[in-house]
Design an enzyme around this catalytic site. Structure first.
Site, mmCIF file in Angstrom:
data_model
loop_
_atom_site.group_PDB
_atom_site.id
_atom_site.type_symbol
_atom_site.label_atom_id
_atom_site.label_comp_id
_atom_site.label_asym_id
_atom_site.label_seq_id
_atom_site.Cartn_x
_atom_site.Cartn_y
_atom_site.Cartn_z
ATOM 1 N N ARG A 38 49.660 62.516 41.202
ATOM 2 C CA ARG A 38 50.911 63.294 41.268
ATOM 3 C C ARG A 38 51.432 63.434 39.520
ATOM 4 O O ARG A 38 52.015 64.599 39.346
ATOM 5 C CB ARG A 38 52.011 62.675 41.906
ATOM 6 C CG ARG A 38 51.811 63.122 43.507
ATOM 7 C CD ARG A 38 52.477 62.393 44.503
ATOM 8 N NE ARG A 38 52.239 62.716 45.736
ATOM 9 C CZ ARG A 38 52.845 62.250 46.750
ATOM 10 N NH1 ARG A 38 54.200 61.654 46.743
ATOM 11 N NH2 ARG A 38 52.533 62.752 48.013
ATOM 12 N N GLY A 354 49.130 62.587 52.879
ATOM 13 C CA GLY A 354 49.017 61.253 52.026
ATOM 14 C C GLY A 354 48.221 60.434 52.426
ATOM 15 O O GLY A 354 46.969 59.835 51.705
ATOM 16 N N GLY A 378 53.354 66.586 55.035
ATOM 17 C CA GLY A 378 54.268 67.410 56.188
ATOM 18 C C GLY A 378 54.480 68.748 55.731
ATOM 19 O O GLY A 378 54.454 69.674 56.603
HETATM 20 P P1 ADP Z 1 48.621 62.020 56.681
HETATM 21 O O1 ADP Z 1 49.428 61.044 55.959
HETATM 22 O O2 ADP Z 1 47.064 62.387 56.020
HETATM 23 O O3 ADP Z 1 48.999 63.418 57.233
HETATM 24 P P2 ADP Z 1 48.758 60.834 59.291
HETATM 25 O O4 ADP Z 1 50.056 59.942 58.844
HETATM 26 O O5 ADP Z 1 49.016 61.807 60.322
HETATM 27 O O6 ADP Z 1 47.885 61.322 58.220
HETATM 28 O O7 ADP Z 1 47.549 59.567 59.934
HETATM 29 C C1 ADP Z 1 47.280 58.504 59.152
HETATM 30 C C2 ADP Z 1 47.492 57.329 59.983
HETATM 31 O O8 ADP Z 1 46.776 57.421 61.280
HETATM 32 C C3 ADP Z 1 46.765 56.135 59.377
HETATM 33 O O9 ADP Z 1 47.681 55.129 59.017
HETATM 34 C C4 ADP Z 1 45.677 55.604 60.509
HETATM 35 O O10 ADP Z 1 45.556 54.302 60.396
HETATM 36 C C5 ADP Z 1 46.355 56.159 61.759
HETATM 37 N N1 ADP Z 1 45.184 56.245 62.690
HETATM 38 C C6 ADP Z 1 44.340 57.452 62.529
HETATM 39 N N2 ADP Z 1 43.257 57.244 64.037
HETATM 40 C C7 ADP Z 1 44.043 56.204 64.351
HETATM 41 C C8 ADP Z 1 43.686 55.586 65.582
HETATM 42 N N3 ADP Z 1 42.723 55.741 66.416
HETATM 43 N N4 ADP Z 1 44.353 54.468 65.872
HETATM 44 C C9 ADP Z 1 45.421 54.101 65.170
HETATM 45 N N5 ADP Z 1 45.924 54.443 63.996
HETATM 46 C C10 ADP Z 1 44.870 55.631 63.895
#
Ligand code: ADP
Ligand code: MG
Length: 400
Positions: A38, A354, A378
């Site tokens: 960043r 993230g 988000g």
């Molecule tokens: P981003 O930050 O890229 O938008 P999210 O915050 O939506 O992504 O999702 C990320 C989180 O989802 C991670 O911490 C990951 O461990 C969790 N995650 C993904 N699939 C699973 C699962 N099947 N069971 C538990 N946690 C999961």
């Protein structure tokens, strides 16, 4: 229409204080910055303004101090790192956000210099979008620039209230680029248009999914959110994270768009994330007492196959499993590598979020192997979902 910094004549910046909202929310431990993507992305805007003789006042949040002074969340290490990176005559730091100390620091500034303020969220007024604090912040400068795409979906003092008080409100280079790329994906994606969504909390992804599913040629669903869809199909999901409130919606989506939605056909399961040493691979039904923690090998092969079919566009948000734990990272790593291959084959690939960006790193896929790495999680999802982001709205609004 939104104006960017390069739309203003150079001399409008000369000698004038410019408040620049940045997203310097980087991971810091023991005073050391662990990851500075960043900060690197902020260089073009800062140097552009300094080269035109502006007095560049940088403001950002870091972590969640919730209106109190938390020494570990000071932005000083960021100023030190920026000083090493930037080609500007001075990169200073002041240990306050507004007030006398800041005023004195501003009096000492010469054109072409940059000054980083302390963590905006040390001030209660920031997240509350308090009008007095907004006023104090706005009084520091004559022009306003927002280059913090990741915070555009929040109406805080620095992104909204203070911004409204400026006549000139401009988008920095990073924000302009994000808006350009994400609008293109939202409005005119090159086809085939593939969307990969994983992660957790359907609620956070709902508007984006609503907007993207009808537009996409293929939607690949993995990670925690896939279990709600599988449960809606009547597949046994054991103790996987099913969000019951979204089941009716998932059912409806599957009924309408079944042919374009791809769900994982196998899973890596365990009793808990901590019991990764006792994992199993199952096709379809997940037994009671077990959670799906990653997509299985066959699922990731079918996802990769789909991503490599034709060029077009791919948008990815949300890991395919609990990738932070090595035992449950394979599905996410496979998808990240397929994304890189798709990029080299000529697809336009965009990754946002993230955790997703962290997962791409874990897969050792380089930033240059993704066409656009969005700095917003988000914010990018909401933007693609067609929601109006306060931080962008205020840039578009006509000033009073
Ligand atoms: P981003 O930050 O890229 O938008 P999210 O915050 O939506 O992504 O999702 C990320 C989180 O989802 C991670 O911490 C990951 O461990 C969790 N995650 C993904 N699939 C699973 C699962 N099947 N069971 C538990 N946690 C999961
Ligand atoms: Mg996340």
């Amino acid at each position: 229409m939104k104006k960017m910094i390069s739309d203003l004549p150079d001399d409008r910046f000369t000698g004038r204080p410019v408040l620049v909202r940045m997203d310097f929310n980087v991971p810091i431990s023991k005073g050391k910055i662990r990851e500075d993507y960043r900060l690197r992305r902020a260089i073009p805007t800062i140097e552009y303004l300094c080269q035109r003789g502006a007095k560049v006042i940088l403001a950002s949040h870091l972590g969640k101090p919730k209106g109190t002074l938390v020494p570990e969340l000071s932005l000083k290490p960021v100023a030190d790192r920026l000083r090493e990176m930037l080609k500007v005559s001075a990169m200073k730091f002041v240990g306050a956000v507004v007030g006398e100390q800041v005023k004195r620091a501003l009096d000492d500034m010469k054109p072409g210099e940059a000054l980083l303020l302390e963590n905006l969220r040390f001030e209660r007024g920031e997240e509350a979008n308090d009008s007095v604090f907004a006023q104090q912040l706005a009084s520091l400068a004559e022009l306003y620039v927002n280059d913090a795409f990741g915070t555009m979906h929040r109406a805080h003092a620095s992104t909204y209230g203070a911004a409204q008080l400026f006549r000139d409100r401009l988008a920095g280079f990073l924000v302009s680029k994000e808006i350009e790329v994400l609008s293109q994906i939202r409005d005119y994606p090159a086809r085939p248009f593939r969307v990969v969504v994983g992660g957790i909390k359907i609620k956070d992804k709902l508007s984006a999914l609503r907007a993207l599913i009808p537009k996409a040629d293929t939607v690949l669903l993995g990670g925690g959110i896939a279990y709600t869809f599988l449960a809606a199909q009547g597949v046994a999901t054991g103790d996987s994270p099913v969000e019951h409130e979204f089941m009716p919606w998932a059912k409806d989506v599957l009924a309408r768009y079944r042919e374009r939605i791809l769900l994982p056909i196998d899973h890596v399961i365990a009793r808990s994330v901590e019991e990764g040493d006792k994992l199993q691979n199952v096709h379809r039904a997940i037994p009671a007492g077990f959670k799906g923690l990653d997509i299985g090998r066959d699922a990731s092969l079918s996802f990769a196959h789909e991503l490599l079919r034709g060029m077009g566009t791919v948008f990815w948000n949300g890991p395919m499993g609990a990738f932070e734990v090595d035992e449950f990272a394979d599905g996410t790593v496979d998808v990240a590598r397929a994304m890189a291959l798709a990029h080299w084959r000529g697809a336009f690939t965009v990754v946002g979020g993230g955790d997703t960006v962290a997962a791409v790193r874990k897969a050792e896929v380089l930033e240059t192997e993704i066409s656009h790495v969005s700095t917003g999680g988000g914010a990018s999802l909401k933007f693609i979902g067609g929601e109006e982001l306060p931080g962008i709205k205020v840039l578009n609004e006509k000033s009073q």
